[in-house]
Design a protein around this motif. Structure first.
Motif, mmCIF file in Angstrom:
data_model
loop_
_atom_site.group_PDB
_atom_site.id
_atom_site.type_symbol
_atom_site.label_atom_id
_atom_site.label_comp_id
_atom_site.label_asym_id
_atom_site.label_seq_id
_atom_site.Cartn_x
_atom_site.Cartn_y
_atom_site.Cartn_z
ATOM 1 N N ASN A 190 -0.642 -3.864 15.889
ATOM 2 C CA ASN A 190 -0.853 -5.291 16.102
ATOM 3 C C ASN A 190 -1.938 -5.836 15.164
ATOM 4 O O ASN A 190 -1.758 -6.865 14.514
ATOM 5 N N CYS A 191 -3.058 -5.104 15.059
ATOM 6 C CA CYS A 191 -4.156 -5.542 14.191
ATOM 7 C C CYS A 191 -3.689 -5.609 12.741
ATOM 8 O O CYS A 191 -3.995 -6.572 12.029
ATOM 9 N N MET A 192 -2.956 -4.580 12.301
ATOM 10 C CA MET A 192 -2.525 -4.556 10.901
ATOM 11 C C MET A 192 -1.540 -5.687 10.627
ATOM 12 O O MET A 192 -1.580 -6.306 9.556
ATOM 13 N N CYS A 193 -0.656 -5.970 11.595
ATOM 14 C CA CYS A 193 0.294 -7.068 11.410
ATOM 15 C C CYS A 193 -0.440 -8.390 11.260
ATOM 16 O O CYS A 193 -0.044 -9.249 10.466
ATOM 17 N N LYS A 194 -1.523 -8.552 12.018
ATOM 18 C CA LYS A 194 -2.274 -9.809 11.922
ATOM 19 C C LYS A 194 -2.931 -9.944 10.551
ATOM 20 O O LYS A 194 -3.011 -11.052 10.013
ATOM 21 N N ILE A 195 -3.395 -8.816 9.992
ATOM 22 C CA ILE A 195 -3.994 -8.882 8.644
ATOM 23 C C ILE A 195 -2.920 -9.246 7.635
ATOM 24 O O ILE A 195 -3.146 -10.046 6.717
ATOM 25 N N ILE A 196 -1.707 -8.680 7.807
ATOM 26 C CA ILE A 196 -0.610 -9.025 6.892
ATOM 27 C C ILE A 196 -0.282 -10.507 7.021
ATOM 28 O O ILE A 196 -0.074 -11.195 6.011
ATOM 29 N N LEU A 197 -0.279 -11.000 8.239
ATOM 30 C CA LEU A 197 -0.009 -12.422 8.451
ATOM 31 C C LEU A 197 -1.068 -13.287 7.765
ATOM 32 O O LEU A 197 -0.755 -14.258 7.068
ATOM 33 N N ALA A 198 -2.336 -12.904 7.943
ATOM 34 C CA ALA A 198 -3.423 -13.701 7.356
ATOM 35 C C ALA A 198 -3.350 -13.685 5.840
ATOM 36 O O ALA A 198 -3.372 -14.749 5.194
#
Lengths: 478, 180
Positions: free
Chosen positions: A313-321
């Motif tokens: 989840n954390c990594m996906c949010k960084i990809i999104l950002a």
């Protein structure tokens, strides 16, 4: 827990009763309440158990693929750079595209090991080691291109500040020379950081080793580490210092890579937005690659307790950002091309989106701008197969980004009489796909012989590691 | 006659949990021992304070490395492009602190990292081929999930019997005498 809330750092019971704090919901970084020994067993067994069949299959495929790079480079050196597709006016194409692609992938490893360390993101610990390994092997693949695209590869050492027989020194007014220093420093510092992080884990493998070659191999690499707390004190300080040094380093490396383009006067390259735009894109592509690699490993080795849905989840949010930053940069480039009122600049961008390379441009936009926006949805961030699929799109999109920037700007420059349509040759294609084999071979060797996760760091963020035995409940000092 | 006594390196007690070793370390520190150590499988946060270990001075090595790197960069670019073989390129100055700054910057980081990396190993006296603690029967588990407290025989407060009972009073298990 067994020890009550007491000691110098905690407020008194009366104050606590008045404030009545609610426990902060924290995500356990190792699920199923595992103990220290479980972590040691889990990670060491990956290296100690007999080689699984899938490993040999993957290794064989990777090594075979790597042969294409060797064959392509051998043909290049023995024949000449004409075997690549570069022709007037596109004299920089897949070689530099692939260089920037690979070096960008490396950036996520340093982001995880350095920047997230300074930001106290403790979830980074379990993915840290593999991501750093990815960095080093990606920089190895990237390094192939600048070394070989000089043409006469046996003179590549002229790039280094060592006296040559004709006594001309490197020319420090060129961004390409800055790149030599940036990339070689990046590789060296990443390697030191990676090795230093591994020393305590190599000591664990040393002490568990039964075969003689393992005792020697890990014994030499472990440097005599004995886990002394007086050593840990210096070690942790060194870790913090290296994290602090790697942070400006990683930001500078892709900044300097972008200078290769931004310092030139070519429309489409000569823009001040390039450094931050390249850095965001690098981290974006790197996280795509981290998830591409880690999700299969998690499934194969059963690392679900160490790489939890929270980590993904954390990594996906960084990809999104970072994906959104890249999307913003694309639109800002267009805006400035119009607002700057330079007809050449304006044409370069209209040509990107609607000219002969429009297909590449729209692949880039679809993969880099649209696909990461799906990570706004929690259900998608929680679906491992979908996350993996989107990450593949990110990898593809980021390769096309470099292709679009480099080739479209060169192919249709100032004079229409000199325009041309660039196509790669078979040698270009074979050399590039072979680098995935080089990368895969190195990464598989890493999985097999070195600790995949930093055991010491994972243990240090487990609730049992807290000296007051209260990390499970509530951290009242904050 | 002195061969037996000289061989003793120290007494080692094992602890199973992080809070146990933390409180034991506080008491060893308060008892005035100086030559002693704790062996842990991971960096235990707060243990430095419990042991009375001061903040590491390693950043000095980082600073020295960084300064050396920056000066190396300045000197190198100036010597090569402005002094030894000046070349006119694009009408730009032979040397300025601005254009080769990326080189100075990278060398600052590179040398600071060397200072940190090699400094850490030099401060810790590593690599080292052997240490008496390696002979401890439970050392392998100290790399896994056990915490060892070692009080060296060279410490002025050390006394084989008294220290033994002191360590067992702290809750230490498996108290073992290790030899040099």
């Amino acid at each position: 827990m067994s020890h009550s809330v007491e000691g110098v750092h905690t407020p008194s019971r009366e104050v606590m009763a008045q404030v009545a704090p609610v426990p902060m919901p924290t995500h356990p970084l190792v699920s199923n309440n595992r103990d220290f020994h479980w972590v040691t067993e889990k990670i060491c067994r990956i290296v100690e158990d007999s080689t699984p069949r899938w490993w040999w299959v993957c290794f064989g495929v990777s090594a075979f693929l790597a042969l294409f790079t060797f064959a392509g480079l051998t043909y290049l050196v023995s024949t000449g750079v004409g075997v690549w597709g570069e022709t007037r006016p596109v004299y920089w194409a897949w070689d530099i595209v692939n260089f920037v692609f690979w070096i960008g992938i490396g950036h996520a490893g340093t982001l995880i090991s350095a920047i997230l360390c300074l930001l106290k993101q403790r979830w980074r610990t379990s993915i840290n080691r593999a991501a750093e390994a990815m960095t080093i092997f990606a920089v190895c693949c990237a390094g192939i291109y600048p070394i070989f695209h000089v043409g006469r590869v046996w003179f590549v050492w002229w790039l280094l500040p060592i006296p040559t027989s004709n006594s001309i020194w490197p020319q420090f007014r060129s961004p390409l020379e800055w790149d030599v220093f940036a990339v070689s420093t990046y590789f060296t510092v990443s390697l030191l950081f990676w090795f230093m992080g591994m020393v305590p884990d190599l000591a664990v493998l040393r002490d568990r080793a039964t075969q003689t070659w393992r005792k020697y191999f890990y014994g030499v690499l472990a440097m005599g580490w004995r886990g002394s707390n007086r050593h840990w004190s210096n070690y942790e300080m060194a870790y913090l210092m290296l994290a602090g040094l790697s942070t400006p380093l990683v930001l500078s490396v892709h900044t300097i890579v972008s200078f290769d383009f931004a310092v030139s006067l070519l429309p489409g390259w000569h823009t001040t937005i390039f450094p931050p735009y390249f850095v965001a894109g690098a981290i974006f592509s790197g996280f795509g690659m981290v998830l591409t690699l880690m999700l299969p490993l998690r499934a194969i080795f059963g690392l679900h307790d160490l790489i939890t849905p929270y980590h993904i989840n954390c990594m996906c949010k960084i990809i999104l950002a970072t994906g959104s930053m890249v999307g913003y940069a694309y639109s800002m480039e267009f805006f400035i091309a119009w607002y700057g009122a330079n007809p050449y600049e304006g044409f370069a961008f209209i040509n990107r989106a609607f000219g002969p390379y429009a297909w590449a441009y729209w692949i880039m936009v679809t993969c880099n701008v649209i696909s990461p926006q799906l990570f706004w949805f929690k259900a998608i961030r929680g679906n491992v197969a979908l996350v993996w699929g989107i990450c593949i799109f990110v990898n593809i999109g980021m390769w096309f980004e470099r292709f679009v920037i480099i080739v479209t700007s060169l192919a249709n420059d100032f004079l229409p009489t000199s325009w041309n349509y660039y196509s790669p040759t078979f040698v270009d294609i074979a050399t590039f796909f072979g680098t995935f084999g080089v990368f895969g071979t190195l990464f598989l060797l890493f999985i097999r012989f070195l600790p995949l996760m930093p055991m010491a760091e994972v243990k240090a963020v487990m609730p049992q590691a807290d000296v007051h035995g209260k990390a499970h409940t509530l951290n009242v000092e904050n | 006659m002195d061969t037996v006594e000289k061989k003793i390196f120290g007494l080692v007690a094992a602890f199973k949990t992080t809070p146990a070793v933390y409180h034991a370390a506080e008491k060893v520190r308060d008892a005035g021992f100086k030559k002693w150590d704790v062996f842990t499988p991971f960096p235990v946060h707060g243990l430095d304070h419990a042991m009375g270990v001061k903040r590491s001075t390693l950043p000095r090595m980082t600073l020295c490395g960084g300064l050396l790197g920056f000066m190396t960069g300045c000197l190198m670019t100036w010597y090569m492009n402005a002094y030894d073989y000046p070349l006119i390129v694009g009408g730009k100055p032979f040397w300025s602190p601005i254009f080769p700054f990326p080189v100075h910057y990278e060398l600052t980081i590179l040398f600071a990292a060397f200072g940190t990396f090699f400094g850490m190993f030099i401060y810790n006296g590593l690599p080292r081929h052997h240490h008496p603690i390696f002979d401890h029967p439970r050392f392998a588990s100290a790399m896994d999930d056990t915490f060892l407290v070692l009080i060296e025989a060279e410490d002025p407060h050390f006394d084989a019997e008294k220290t033994h009972s002191f360590l067992s009073g702290l809750g230490g298990q498996d108290i073992t005498l290790i030899e040099q």
